[in-house]
Design a protein around this motif. Structure first.
Motif: not given
Length: 175
Positions: A107-124
């Motif tokens: 996720v990028q906010v104001n030229n800063h990036s942060i990683g949000v860690g999850v074990p898995h993702i679902g569908d779009v």
């Protein structure tokens, strides 16, 4: 005879003309599992990138809250990664030895990036986010409320604002 066929065809086509479709109001969203039974939805326009990483390749940083896993290399830059399960109040993803791989949502906010860690993702999925319902008091802890954009009717789930993670007080101490 050919003239009558043309007239019949023209009349048939006139009955097939449909009204234009209403404008599409649904947005593409990603479904995330939050623990074993809960899930949430994140609009794809909040996500910069998604990648997999071995948890062992995330360098821990001392004296930070336990939900901050540490830093990793992302495109040659340092990326802070949080354990979203722990942040959300569920069992940490680090406690599952069967799953050494973490999915990181950038996720990028104001030229800063942060990683949000999850074990898995679902569908779009497609959701009409214009019909979000406000969060009722007491459903979530006050610390999580800034992350919740609202609730979708008919039990489609919680819609998250992952960009709000950038406003957490912990980032002010590490930048």
């Amino acid at each position: 005879m050919a003239e009558s066929l043309d007239i019949d065809l023209a009349n048939s086509l006139n009955t097939l003309i449909l009204d234009p479709l209403p404008p599409e109001t649904r947005q593409r969203s990603l479904r995330l599992a939050l623990g074993h039974q809960d899930s949430a939805i994140v609009p794809l326009d909040q996500i910069t990138e998604i990648f997999n990483i071995e948890i062992a390749k995330i360098l821990p940083v001392p004296e930070l809250p336990p939900y901050v896993l540490g830093i990793c290399n992302w495109r040659g830059e340092m990326l802070w990664v949080i354990d979203f399960y722990d942040f959300w109040g569920h069992e940490s993803v680090q406690l599952d030895p069967a799953s050494p791989i973490l999915v990181v949502i950038v996720v990028q906010v104001n030229n800063h990036s942060i990683g949000v860690g999850v074990p898995h993702i679902g569908d779009v999925e497609f959701h009409d986010l214009q019909h979000l319902q406000p969060v009722l008091p007491g459903l979530f802890s006050p610390g999580l409320l800034p992350l919740i954009a609202g609730l979708l009717p008919e039990n489609n789930g919680v819609v998250l604002n992952l960009k709000a993670i950038a406003d957490c007080p912990v980032w002010k101490s590490v930048r």
